[in-house]
Design an enzyme around this catalytic site. Sequence first.
Site, mmCIF file in Angstrom:
data_model
loop_
_atom_site.group_PDB
_atom_site.id
_atom_site.type_symbol
_atom_site.label_atom_id
_atom_site.label_comp_id
_atom_site.label_asym_id
_atom_site.label_seq_id
_atom_site.Cartn_x
_atom_site.Cartn_y
_atom_site.Cartn_z
ATOM 1 N N GLY A 230 2.208 23.167 -41.703
ATOM 2 C CA GLY A 230 2.657 24.596 -42.129
ATOM 3 C C GLY A 230 2.762 23.959 -43.139
ATOM 4 N N ASN B 72 -18.220 26.563 -38.749
ATOM 5 C CA ASN B 72 -17.422 25.408 -38.906
ATOM 6 C C ASN B 72 -16.285 26.423 -39.536
ATOM 7 O OD1 ASN B 72 -15.392 23.697 -38.593
ATOM 8 N ND2 ASN B 72 -15.953 22.726 -40.748
ATOM 9 N N ARG C 297 -20.043 21.932 -31.678
ATOM 10 C CA ARG C 297 -19.032 22.758 -31.746
ATOM 11 C C ARG C 297 -17.736 21.890 -30.570
ATOM 12 N NH1 ARG C 297 -19.093 27.855 -28.051
ATOM 13 N NH2 ARG C 297 -17.874 28.486 -28.428
ATOM 14 N N LEU C 298 -16.544 22.050 -31.020
ATOM 15 C CA LEU C 298 -15.401 22.052 -30.353
ATOM 16 C C LEU C 298 -15.063 24.317 -29.762
ATOM 17 C CD1 LEU C 298 -12.739 19.656 -29.803
ATOM 18 C CD2 LEU C 298 -12.075 21.528 -31.536
ATOM 19 N N CYS D 266 -15.861 23.064 -36.157
ATOM 20 C CA CYS D 266 -16.909 22.222 -35.777
ATOM 21 C C CYS D 266 -17.446 20.850 -37.282
ATOM 22 C CB CYS D 266 -17.899 23.450 -35.306
ATOM 23 S SG CYS D 266 -17.427 24.753 -34.368
ATOM 24 N N ILE E 175 -13.405 27.228 -29.391
ATOM 25 C CA ILE E 175 -11.800 27.891 -29.113
ATOM 26 C C ILE E 175 -11.944 28.966 -28.871
ATOM 27 C CG2 ILE E 175 -10.109 28.000 -30.943
ATOM 28 C CD1 ILE E 175 -10.710 25.475 -30.351
#
Length: 629
Positions: free
Chosen positions: A355, A74, A49-50, A2, A52
């Site tokens: 990675g 976040n 907000r994203l 976020c 998840i």
Amino acid sequence: MCGLAGFVDDAPADEKSPVLRSMTDVLKHRGPDDEGHYVDGQVAMGFRRLSIIDLQGGNQPICSRDSSMIITFNGEIYNYKELREELTKRGHTFTTASDTEVILHGYEEWGEGVLNRLRGMFAFVIWDREKGRLFGARDHFGIKPLYYAQMGGTFMYASEIKSLLLHPRFRKELNEQALRPYLTFQYPALHETFFKGVFALPEGHCFTYEAGELKISRYYDCRFSEGGQSLDDLVDSIDSAVQDSVRVHQVADVEVGSFLSSGVDSSYVAALARPCHTYSIGFAEGGKDESEQADELAALLDLNNTSEVLDGDRAFASFPQIQWYMDEPDSNPSCVPLFFLSELAARDLKVVLSGEGADELFAGYTDYGVHTRSKLIKVFTRLLGELPRPARYAIGRWAQGKNFHGALQLSSNLGPAEETFIGQAMVFDPEEADRLLTPGFRSSPDVWQIVGATYDRLKGQDLSELKKKQYLDMHQWMPGDILLKADKMTMAHSLELRVPLLDQQLMTVAEQVPTRYLITDENTKYAFRLAAGRHLPPAWSKRPKMGFPVPIRQWLREEKYCRLVREVFQRDYTALFFNQEALLKMVDDNFAGKTDDRRKIWTVFTFLIWYDVYFIHDGAKPDLMDMAA
């Protein structure tokens, strides 16, 4: 994943609200799914907000049951279910299924001690209404960014600097101290950013702001040592820890994919995660298309890989936008492919694994001492390395600056790290930078002063020179470049990046790897590669590190791109910072093939594009460049 923004001052709540909204609106790319605000007479806390985890119930800000504390967060906490269970047994009652609320209850229960119970990546702030105290923290390694400034009686913070610029009390000035070290390091190397008065909260640190006073403290630091495990036991420990970390990093209420390159790190992660989707990027120019090797591995592992090939036109056309998203100039060429790779993955997903971290934890860089292909010189260096430290240092210092074959190998392996190693980038040496800069930009901390402050924390510890270099990169290169571009380039496309090879429990294993199993005559990252080799074909587990092979050399010797760079170097504002005549000669000689100054040219070009975006055009998001010419 976020975006946060907020401030503490004495302005009335009705004046705070529109300011806060503008600060969070500019962060919409970090969180397009929802927004939330908390405002009172003292504080304004904003959130994008994203979604998840806990897709329906995890909206922020979240308040404690008695509304005395408010949090915005976040990141992702991978052990939040275990912590929630422990807190429930201690009498805490939860109203959501989110990891955010776990942090809040954990802070109520343990105070600052909650930080070392969190496994994950985070930047968060908690407002204690009763005490009038703001508490904030950044994760152990600096995976998630957090910036702050104090201006005009206001304390302000945000996930990205561009948000701070929108506060009416923010005074935008270039930090003249930042340019000189940037030319050497290729990334912002100071805690004070390129914007004067704006600071990045360091990795592993927290802060309190109360009654107008800011206090910052360190809550975590890595501690390298020499473990006593056998090679077989060590490889078992690494592989077990990596498998566990990949597993917990896949916890989400949405699909989790993975980036896939030709290197061992992302390949190891993808081989363990077995996601439904992986993503790769390559270039049309230069003859090194990583996407082809990634497609080959995907076929071997039965993965569904999506790849795309870029060209110079798309790269240059998007470059001003890339620097806008970065907030500060970063001339690491891999910013470009990472930007497009993120856009590719974001067409399908919200979360990907990557990675980052393995090179720092397990010594994957050739700059740690692999400077020759001669087995004889490698064996000779190893034998000399068994001498007492004063003798090793004397030989290393004697070899420094010499030009015989093997001199660099001797000086970098035997000399004191504090005198030979500044990290993974050395673009301009300080003397070159001074010759190119105008007088007003020559007075700033020397690069050895900058790294010296980090090395000083190791005084009294009996560490190998290699482990000192790892420690420096953990605190300079990784948070200042690798993790910063990873966050900014993925969040530019509303994509959450997770880094299972940079995990607290895996770090506990990495800290104790004997130096002899980090780099050998055979390869860098030796023990880690053996662990990866249990899941990958030898062609991938043993492949030397390449990084993103961005074809800057070819671009800068192509007339249309050289002309574009030359035009930027001829602009009036360039003369504020640089000797333009010297710059233009550098570009022309490079174009003619007389020199190979691509990294230097790219580093200056990056800064000037960034300056154009944030100072000439006042931080407005740029349109795509017109490459038709």
